[in-house]
Write a protein that holds these residues in place. Structure first.
Motif, PDB file in Angstrom:
ATOM      1  N   ARG A 282       0.827  -1.196   0.000  1.00  0.00           N
ATOM      2  CA  ARG A 282       0.000   0.000   0.000  1.00  0.00           C
ATOM      3  C   ARG A 282       0.867   1.254   0.000  1.00  0.00           C
ATOM      4  O   ARG A 282       0.575   2.236  -0.674  1.00  0.00           O
ATOM      5  CB  ARG A 282      -0.919  -0.001   1.202  1.00  0.00           C
ATOM      6  CG  ARG A 282      -1.817   1.234   1.270  1.00  0.00           C
ATOM      7  CD  ARG A 282      -2.765   1.209   2.451  1.00  0.00           C
ATOM      8  NE  ARG A 282      -3.758   0.169   2.285  1.00  0.00           N
ATOM      9  CZ  ARG A 282      -3.777  -0.970   2.962  1.00  0.00           C
ATOM     10  NH1 ARG A 282      -2.820  -1.222   3.853  1.00  0.00           N
ATOM     11  NH2 ARG A 282      -4.709  -1.864   2.766  1.00  0.00           N
ATOM     12  N   ALA A 283       1.926   1.260   0.781  1.00  0.00           N
ATOM     13  CA  ALA A 283       2.805   2.431   0.870  1.00  0.00           C
ATOM     14  C   ALA A 283       3.540   2.690  -0.433  1.00  0.00           C
ATOM     15  O   ALA A 283       3.935   3.820  -0.721  1.00  0.00           O
ATOM     16  CB  ALA A 283       3.805   2.251   2.005  1.00  0.00           C
ATOM     17  N   ARG A 284       3.738   1.641  -1.257  1.00  0.00           N
ATOM     18  CA  ARG A 284       4.474   1.816  -2.512  1.00  0.00           C
ATOM     19  C   ARG A 284       3.598   2.342  -3.644  1.00  0.00           C
ATOM     20  O   ARG A 284       4.095   2.626  -4.721  1.00  0.00           O
ATOM     21  CB  ARG A 284       5.090   0.485  -2.953  1.00  0.00           C
ATOM     22  CG  ARG A 284       6.342   0.102  -2.181  1.00  0.00           C
ATOM     23  CD  ARG A 284       7.126  -0.957  -2.936  1.00  0.00           C
ATOM     24  NE  ARG A 284       6.375  -2.180  -3.094  1.00  0.00           N
ATOM     25  CZ  ARG A 284       6.456  -3.230  -2.263  1.00  0.00           C
ATOM     26  NH1 ARG A 284       7.249  -3.156  -1.206  1.00  0.00           N
ATOM     27  NH2 ARG A 284       5.740  -4.311  -2.475  1.00  0.00           N
ATOM     28  N   LEU A 285       2.286   2.491  -3.424  1.00  0.00           N
ATOM     29  CA  LEU A 285       1.404   2.928  -4.500  1.00  0.00           C
ATOM     30  C   LEU A 285       1.784   4.323  -4.966  1.00  0.00           C
ATOM     31  O   LEU A 285       1.973   5.234  -4.165  1.00  0.00           O
ATOM     32  CB  LEU A 285      -0.058   2.945  -4.020  1.00  0.00           C
ATOM     33  CG  LEU A 285      -0.701   1.587  -3.719  1.00  0.00           C
ATOM     34  CD1 LEU A 285      -2.131   1.795  -3.266  1.00  0.00           C
ATOM     35  CD2 LEU A 285      -0.652   0.688  -4.935  1.00  0.00           C
ATOM     36  N   ALA A 286       1.837   4.499  -6.289  1.00  0.00           N
ATOM     37  CA  ALA A 286       2.079   5.840  -6.844  1.00  0.00           C
ATOM     38  C   ALA A 286       0.774   6.609  -6.927  1.00  0.00           C
ATOM     39  O   ALA A 286       0.732   7.803  -6.722  1.00  0.00           O
ATOM     40  CB  ALA A 286       2.727   5.731  -8.224  1.00  0.00           C
ATOM     41  N   GLY A 287      -0.310   5.884  -7.253  1.00  0.00           N
ATOM     42  CA  GLY A 287      -1.660   6.428  -7.293  1.00  0.00           C
ATOM     43  C   GLY A 287      -1.803   7.845  -7.788  1.00  0.00           C
ATOM     44  O   GLY A 287      -2.037   8.094  -8.941  1.00  0.00           O
ATOM     45  N   ILE A 323      -7.601  -8.539 -25.688  1.00  0.00           N
ATOM     46  CA  ILE A 323      -7.393  -7.088 -25.551  1.00  0.00           C
ATOM     47  C   ILE A 323      -6.745  -6.581 -26.835  1.00  0.00           C
ATOM     48  O   ILE A 323      -5.759  -7.167 -27.305  1.00  0.00           O
ATOM     49  CB  ILE A 323      -6.479  -6.752 -24.353  1.00  0.00           C
ATOM     50  CG1 ILE A 323      -7.051  -7.325 -23.046  1.00  0.00           C
ATOM     51  CG2 ILE A 323      -6.270  -5.242 -24.238  1.00  0.00           C
ATOM     52  CD1 ILE A 323      -8.274  -6.633 -22.540  1.00  0.00           C
ATOM     53  N   PRO A 324      -7.264  -5.480 -27.434  1.00  0.00           N
ATOM     54  CA  PRO A 324      -6.632  -4.952 -28.653  1.00  0.00           C
ATOM     55  C   PRO A 324      -5.181  -4.530 -28.395  1.00  0.00           C
ATOM     56  O   PRO A 324      -4.837  -4.080 -27.306  1.00  0.00           O
ATOM     57  CB  PRO A 324      -7.501  -3.734 -29.001  1.00  0.00           C
ATOM     58  CG  PRO A 324      -8.814  -3.984 -28.319  1.00  0.00           C
ATOM     59  CD  PRO A 324      -8.486  -4.743 -27.073  1.00  0.00           C
ATOM     60  N   THR A 325      -4.352  -4.668 -29.398  1.00  0.00           N
ATOM     61  CA  THR A 325      -2.935  -4.329 -29.266  1.00  0.00           C
ATOM     62  C   THR A 325      -2.740  -2.854 -28.928  1.00  0.00           C
ATOM     63  O   THR A 325      -1.838  -2.495 -28.169  1.00  0.00           O
ATOM     64  CB  THR A 325      -2.193  -4.657 -30.573  1.00  0.00           C
ATOM     65  OG1 THR A 325      -2.430  -6.025 -30.915  1.00  0.00           O
ATOM     66  CG2 THR A 325      -0.700  -4.415 -30.435  1.00  0.00           C
ATOM     67  N   GLU A 326      -3.591  -1.985 -29.479  1.00  0.00           N
ATOM     68  CA  GLU A 326      -3.410  -0.538 -29.272  1.00  0.00           C
ATOM     69  C   GLU A 326      -3.976  -0.053 -27.937  1.00  0.00           C
ATOM     70  O   GLU A 326      -3.830   1.129 -27.591  1.00  0.00           O
ATOM     71  CB  GLU A 326      -4.067   0.238 -30.417  1.00  0.00           C
ATOM     72  CG  GLU A 326      -5.580   0.123 -30.495  1.00  0.00           C
ATOM     73  CD  GLU A 326      -6.043  -1.109 -31.261  1.00  0.00           C
ATOM     74  OE1 GLU A 326      -7.259  -1.218 -31.520  1.00  0.00           O
ATOM     75  OE2 GLU A 326      -5.183  -1.960 -31.593  1.00  0.00           O
ATOM     76  N   HIS A 327      -4.613  -0.928 -27.197  1.00  0.00           N
ATOM     77  CA  HIS A 327      -5.227  -0.515 -25.919  1.00  0.00           C
ATOM     78  C   HIS A 327      -4.137  -0.168 -24.901  1.00  0.00           C
ATOM     79  O   HIS A 327      -3.175  -0.909 -24.725  1.00  0.00           O
ATOM     80  CB  HIS A 327      -6.094  -1.655 -25.371  1.00  0.00           C
ATOM     81  CG  HIS A 327      -6.987  -1.246 -24.247  1.00  0.00           C
ATOM     82  ND1 HIS A 327      -6.556  -1.134 -22.942  1.00  0.00           N
ATOM     83  CD2 HIS A 327      -8.308  -0.905 -24.235  1.00  0.00           C
ATOM     84  CE1 HIS A 327      -7.562  -0.770 -22.183  1.00  0.00           C
ATOM     85  NE2 HIS A 327      -8.639  -0.621 -22.934  1.00  0.00           N
ATOM     86  N   VAL A 328      -4.287   1.001 -24.243  1.00  0.00           N
ATOM     87  CA  VAL A 328      -3.319   1.425 -23.228  1.00  0.00           C
ATOM     88  C   VAL A 328      -4.054   1.873 -21.979  1.00  0.00           C
ATOM     89  O   VAL A 328      -5.197   2.343 -22.036  1.00  0.00           O
ATOM     90  CB  VAL A 328      -2.407   2.568 -23.742  1.00  0.00           C
ATOM     91  CG1 VAL A 328      -1.537   2.119 -24.876  1.00  0.00           C
ATOM     92  CG2 VAL A 328      -3.235   3.786 -24.118  1.00  0.00           C
ATOM     93  N   LEU A 329      -3.373   1.713 -20.854  1.00  0.00           N
ATOM     94  CA  LEU A 329      -3.826   2.254 -19.578  1.00  0.00           C
ATOM     95  C   LEU A 329      -2.832   3.314 -19.135  1.00  0.00           C
ATOM     96  O   LEU A 329      -1.626   3.202 -19.410  1.00  0.00           O
ATOM     97  CB  LEU A 329      -3.925   1.156 -18.522  1.00  0.00           C
ATOM     98  CG  LEU A 329      -4.997   0.085 -18.743  1.00  0.00           C
ATOM     99  CD1 LEU A 329      -4.851  -1.031 -17.714  1.00  0.00           C
ATOM    100  CD2 LEU A 329      -6.391   0.693 -18.657  1.00  0.00           C
ATOM    101  N   ILE A 330      -3.333   4.335 -18.463  1.00  0.00           N
ATOM    102  CA  ILE A 330      -2.478   5.422 -17.996  1.00  0.00           C
ATOM    103  C   ILE A 330      -2.265   5.256 -16.496  1.00  0.00           C
ATOM    104  O   ILE A 330      -3.218   5.240 -15.723  1.00  0.00           O
ATOM    105  CB  ILE A 330      -3.112   6.800 -18.275  1.00  0.00           C
ATOM    106  CG1 ILE A 330      -3.553   6.890 -19.731  1.00  0.00           C
ATOM    107  CG2 ILE A 330      -2.141   7.911 -17.929  1.00  0.00           C
ATOM    108  CD1 ILE A 330      -2.443   6.711 -20.722  1.00  0.00           C
ATOM    109  N   GLY A 331      -1.011   5.124 -16.099  1.00  0.00           N
ATOM    110  CA  GLY A 331      -0.741   4.964 -14.684  1.00  0.00           C
ATOM    111  C   GLY A 331       0.701   4.580 -14.420  1.00  0.00           C
ATOM    112  O   GLY A 331       1.566   4.632 -15.303  1.00  0.00           O
ATOM    113  N   ASP A 332       0.944   4.175 -13.201  1.00  0.00           N
ATOM    114  CA  ASP A 332       2.278   3.733 -12.810  1.00  0.00           C
ATOM    115  C   ASP A 332       2.412   2.239 -13.114  1.00  0.00           C
ATOM    116  O   ASP A 332       1.520   1.435 -12.775  1.00  0.00           O
ATOM    117  CB  ASP A 332       2.474   4.010 -11.315  1.00  0.00           C
ATOM    118  CG  ASP A 332       3.846   3.593 -10.842  1.00  0.00           C
ATOM    119  OD1 ASP A 332       4.810   4.339 -11.086  1.00  0.00           O
ATOM    120  OD2 ASP A 332       3.943   2.498 -10.231  1.00  0.00           O
ATOM    121  N   ALA A 333       3.521   1.867 -13.742  1.00  0.00           N
ATOM    122  CA  ALA A 333       3.704   0.472 -14.164  1.00  0.00           C
ATOM    123  C   ALA A 333       3.672  -0.481 -12.979  1.00  0.00           C
ATOM    124  O   ALA A 333       3.075  -1.565 -13.054  1.00  0.00           O
ATOM    125  CB  ALA A 333       5.021   0.336 -14.927  1.00  0.00           C
ATOM    126  N   ALA A 334       4.293  -0.090 -11.860  1.00  0.00           N
ATOM    127  CA  ALA A 334       4.319  -0.972 -10.691  1.00  0.00           C
ATOM    128  C   ALA A 334       2.919  -1.158 -10.115  1.00  0.00           C
ATOM    129  O   ALA A 334       2.532  -2.261  -9.700  1.00  0.00           O
ATOM    130  CB  ALA A 334       5.262  -0.399  -9.627  1.00  0.00           C
TER     131      ALA A 334
END
Length: 441
Positions: A282-287, A323-334
């Protein structure tokens, strides 16, 4: 009114309207002043001519030389009138016919004033006092100004229409200028959105002086937050290592204890280990980090599925990543690896043969469905499991494992996590995250 453009346009529009209105009023006053000054000068000239035409006989009776009087004063109701008053006589212009004019009591000399004349027409009059041949002379001379007033009225209407047209053109130009002046602000907002969407690391500081401090502080804040997050994760990793090593040694030292005692202490160490792991995750979340990254969804899920396929290799599970190849999510990778790693691990643990991942995005959210063909749970158990996860209780076996940290990540991103019945017969986990950072804390 929160829009800067609307505020600028409103106040500048009010200023322009005030300027045009003042110009109109000024034009009206100027036209009136010029007209009255011109007529006043002409009346003075005519009064002096009347004084020259005035003469007295031996008996002291006043008379006017008709040859020296302008013809316009001879024409009836011509709009030009005079009255000459001496101690013994009152001489009127032929233009008055059977009417007369008189100055109000207390009228000052050599100052034009307005009055009603013959046929109730507006007049501008002038009262002059002289002395000729030793006798006082009072000359009241007046001129019809109705035509001048009509001309002035037409001028003011024309001026008003021209002013209104000019005002519309200026307002249109003002709209363009305000929009152009605020272009750097719009560019900065666009860059902020791109930064939040993970498309850039910093925003451009080559902006007008008024917003340059803001852009610099945002960049400084982002860099500071990134460095703080990296230091925090490094420190937490060190802390996790420092805690888990003694716990591992403590578990090894239990081998010499009686079975019942060893089992109790081993369970206690497991609970400590789980609690420490949960809080560290929980403490490591970039959120709420300002700058995020574009994470290819299909690639991320395929990598996680590959790891789980090796872990559960003997079960020959099939992972369908729809999932489509072009689909992206925005966020922290970890964060996203932690979230979907827990979700896929949970599905793999309970699946009989198959785990399916698909997406069903909406206008504002990315929704990822992770389903398995395991035994599943009913609706009441789903609500109970989510409630326990919300209390960070990860002691429930099966689907409860890792649910608390998943809920924490989804909450940090302003998303939604739900458990439902899968079309495959097992448990369906729906994870919805805002598109391009909408709703993020």
């Amino acid at each position: 009114m929160n829009s800067l453009r609307a505020r600028f346009f409103l106040w500048l529009s009010i200023s322009l309207i005030a300027v045009v209105a003042l110009a109109w009023v000024g034009g009206m006053l100027a036209a009136r002043t010029l007209t009255e000054t011109y007529i006043h000068t002409r009346l003075e000239h005519d009064a002096e001519n009347l004084l020259l035409a005035l003469d007295f006989d031996t008996a002291g009776r006043a008379r006017l030389d008709a040859a020296r009087i302008a013809p316009i004063y001879q024409r009836v109701f011509s709009g030009h009138y005079f009255v000459v008053v001496t101690p013994r006589d009152t001489l009127r212009s032929r233009s008055l016919w059977d009417e007369t004019i008189s100055a109000p009591a207390g009228t000052p000399e050599d100052r034009a004033f307005h009055m009603q004349g013959p046929q109730d027409l507006p007049m501008l009059a002038l009262l002059m006092r002289y002395e000729k041949s030793g006798q006082p002379v009072e000359i009241l001379i007046a001129e019809d100004v109705s035509e001048f007033q009509e001309l002035a009225q037409r001028y003011l209407v024309g001026f008003g229409l021209a002013g209104a047209l000019l005002l519309l053109l200026l307002l249109a130009l003002l709209q363009v200028l305000v929009r152009h002046s605020l272009r750097p602000v719009r560019a900065t907002v666009s860059q902020l959105r791109a930064m939040q969407a993970g498309e850039r690391e910093v925003i451009d500081t080559r902006v007008p002086d008024e917003i340059a401090p803001l852009t610099r502080e945002i960049n400084n804040l982002n860099r500071s937050h990134t460095r703080r997050l990296e230091r925090s994760r490094t420190a937490l990793g060190n802390l996790a290592h420092a805690i888990k090593t003694p716990l591992a040694l403590a578990r090894q030292s239990l081998q010499d204890l009686p079975e019942a005692r060893r089992r109790d202490l081993d369970e206690a160490i497991d609970r400590i280990d789980q609690s420490v792991s949960r809080e560290l995750k929980r403490a490591r979340l970039a959120g709420g980090a300002l700058a995020r990254h574009r994470i290819p969804t299909r690639e991320l899920l395929q990598d996680l599925a590959g790891v789980l396929d090796r872990i559960h290799g003997e079960r020959a599970l099939r992972f369908d990543i729809d999932i489509p190849t072009e689909h992206v999510l925005i966020g922290d990778a970890a964060d996203l690896s932690e979230l979907f790693g827990n979700a896929l691990d949970n599905a793999a643990k309970w699946a009989r043969h198959r785990v399916r991942v698909r997406c069903a995005d909406t206008a504002t959210r990315h929704c990822i469905y992770i389903e398995d063909d395991g035994p599943g749970i009913d609706e009441a158990e789903s609500a109970q499991l989510l409630e326990r996860g919300a209390r960070l209780d990860e002691n429930v076996p099966g689907h409860g494992l890792g649910l608390a940290i998943m809920q924490d990540i989804v909450k940090e991103y302003g998303g939604e996590l739900a458990l439902e019945r899968s079309a495959l017969g097992g448990l369906g986990l729906r994870i919805c995250l805002p598109r391009q950072g909408e709703g993020w804390a």
